[in-house]
Write a protein that holds these residues in place. Structure first.
Motif, short mmCIF file in Angstrom:
data_model
loop_
_atom_site.label_atom_id
_atom_site.label_comp_id
_atom_site.label_asym_id
_atom_site.label_seq_id
_atom_site.Cartn_x
_atom_site.Cartn_y
_atom_site.Cartn_z
N LEU A 1 -2.73 0.89 -14.92
CA LEU A 1 -1.70 1.54 -14.11
C LEU A 1 -2.28 2.69 -13.32
N ASP A 2 -3.38 2.41 -12.66
CA ASP A 2 -4.01 3.41 -11.80
C ASP A 2 -3.32 3.41 -10.44
N VAL A 3 -2.01 3.38 -10.46
CA VAL A 3 -1.20 3.37 -9.26
C VAL A 3 -0.57 4.76 -9.14
N ALA A 4 -1.32 5.77 -9.58
CA ALA A 4 -0.77 7.11 -9.68
C ALA A 4 -0.64 7.82 -8.34
N ASP A 5 -1.13 7.23 -7.28
CA ASP A 5 -0.90 7.87 -5.98
C ASP A 5 -0.03 6.97 -5.13
N LEU A 6 0.78 7.58 -4.33
CA LEU A 6 1.79 6.84 -3.57
C LEU A 6 1.20 5.90 -2.54
N ALA A 7 0.07 6.25 -1.96
CA ALA A 7 -0.53 5.38 -0.96
C ALA A 7 -0.91 4.05 -1.58
N THR A 8 -1.46 4.07 -2.78
CA THR A 8 -1.85 2.85 -3.47
C THR A 8 -0.62 2.04 -3.85
N ALA A 9 0.41 2.73 -4.37
CA ALA A 9 1.63 2.02 -4.75
C ALA A 9 2.30 1.39 -3.53
N ALA A 10 2.34 2.11 -2.42
CA ALA A 10 2.95 1.58 -1.21
C ALA A 10 2.15 0.39 -0.68
N ASP A 11 0.82 0.48 -0.74
CA ASP A 11 -0.02 -0.62 -0.26
C ASP A 11 0.15 -1.84 -1.16
N ALA A 12 0.15 -1.63 -2.48
CA ALA A 12 0.34 -2.75 -3.40
C ALA A 12 1.71 -3.39 -3.19
N LEU A 13 2.73 -2.58 -2.98
CA LEU A 13 4.07 -3.11 -2.72
C LEU A 13 4.08 -3.94 -1.45
N ALA A 14 3.45 -3.46 -0.39
CA ALA A 14 3.42 -4.20 0.86
C ALA A 14 2.68 -5.53 0.70
N GLN A 15 1.57 -5.52 -0.04
CA GLN A 15 0.78 -6.74 -0.23
C GLN A 15 1.57 -7.79 -1.02
N VAL A 16 2.25 -7.36 -2.07
CA VAL A 16 3.00 -8.30 -2.90
C VAL A 16 4.24 -8.77 -2.15
N ARG A 17 4.92 -7.86 -1.48
CA ARG A 17 6.15 -8.22 -0.75
C ARG A 17 5.84 -9.23 0.38
N ALA A 18 4.71 -9.08 1.04
CA ALA A 18 4.34 -9.98 2.14
C ALA A 18 3.65 -11.25 1.65
N ALA A 19 3.55 -11.42 0.35
CA ALA A 19 2.90 -12.58 -0.27
C ALA A 19 1.44 -12.69 0.13
N GLN A 20 0.78 -11.57 0.40
CA GLN A 20 -0.64 -11.57 0.69
C GLN A 20 -1.45 -11.45 -0.59
N MET A 21 -0.83 -11.01 -1.64
CA MET A 21 -1.47 -10.95 -2.95
C MET A 21 -0.58 -11.70 -3.92
N PRO A 22 -1.12 -12.50 -4.74
CA PRO A 22 -2.53 -12.86 -4.85
C PRO A 22 -2.96 -13.73 -3.67
N PRO A 23 -4.28 -13.76 -3.41
CA PRO A 23 -4.77 -14.55 -2.28
C PRO A 23 -4.54 -16.05 -2.49
N ALA A 24 -4.75 -16.81 -1.44
CA ALA A 24 -4.50 -18.26 -1.49
C ALA A 24 -5.41 -18.98 -2.48
N THR A 25 -6.53 -18.37 -2.85
CA THR A 25 -7.46 -19.02 -3.78
C THR A 25 -6.97 -18.94 -5.22
N VAL A 26 -5.93 -18.17 -5.47
CA VAL A 26 -5.38 -17.99 -6.82
C VAL A 26 -3.97 -18.56 -6.81
N ALA A 27 -3.52 -19.00 -7.99
CA ALA A 27 -2.16 -19.55 -8.10
C ALA A 27 -1.14 -18.50 -7.65
#
Length: 142
Positions: A59-85
């Protein structure tokens, strides 16, 4: 989303964190968000050499920039990448809900501090109140 990312970057630069929200989420043991992040993101973003330097298993999501970036990546279905289920929809929604809750628990942006000069009258009264000296500001100040 761009506004939230900008706000998150501003909070990150000022050193404000969402650690209290993380502590509350993990106080009852591993919460739903941390369990989902470990299960789905831990293979790449965990261990001794996490990809992109982002260890989500700890849970090294202790800074807002990282949390916002992770949220954007998951929300846009960019994570996980296409090589992973892909994430199951229920888990994706739970991660988005959890990260959104962490961002919502962050302290509000205090805004830009404004500097203000005292007028001659205010300056004279301030000198009088602090030093006990009457100053004729009309004559003695340029």
């Amino acid at each position: 989303m761009a506004g939230r990312a900008l706000l998150a970057a501003r909070w990150a630069l000022t050193g404000l964190t969402i650690a209290p929200a993380l502590a509350q989420e993990t106080a009852e043991g591993p919460g739903e968000l941390s369990a989902l992040l470990s299960a789905h993101c831990g293979a790449c973003h965990g261990g001794t050499r996490p990809k992109a330097g982002l260890d989500l298993t700890a849970l090294d999501v202790a800074d807002l920039a990282t949390a916002a970036d992770a949220l954007a990546q998951v929300r846009a279905a960019q994570m996980p990448p296409a090589t992973v289920a892909p994430l199951p929809d229920d888990d994706r929604f739970a991660i988005v809900r959890g990260l959104s809750a962490l961002l919502a628990a962050a302290p509000p942006d205090p805004g830009r501090p404004t500097l203000r000069r005292l007028s001659r009258v205010e300056y004279g009264r301030t000198v009088r109140d602090l030093l006990g000296i009457e100053v004729d500001v009309e004559r003695e100040l340029p």
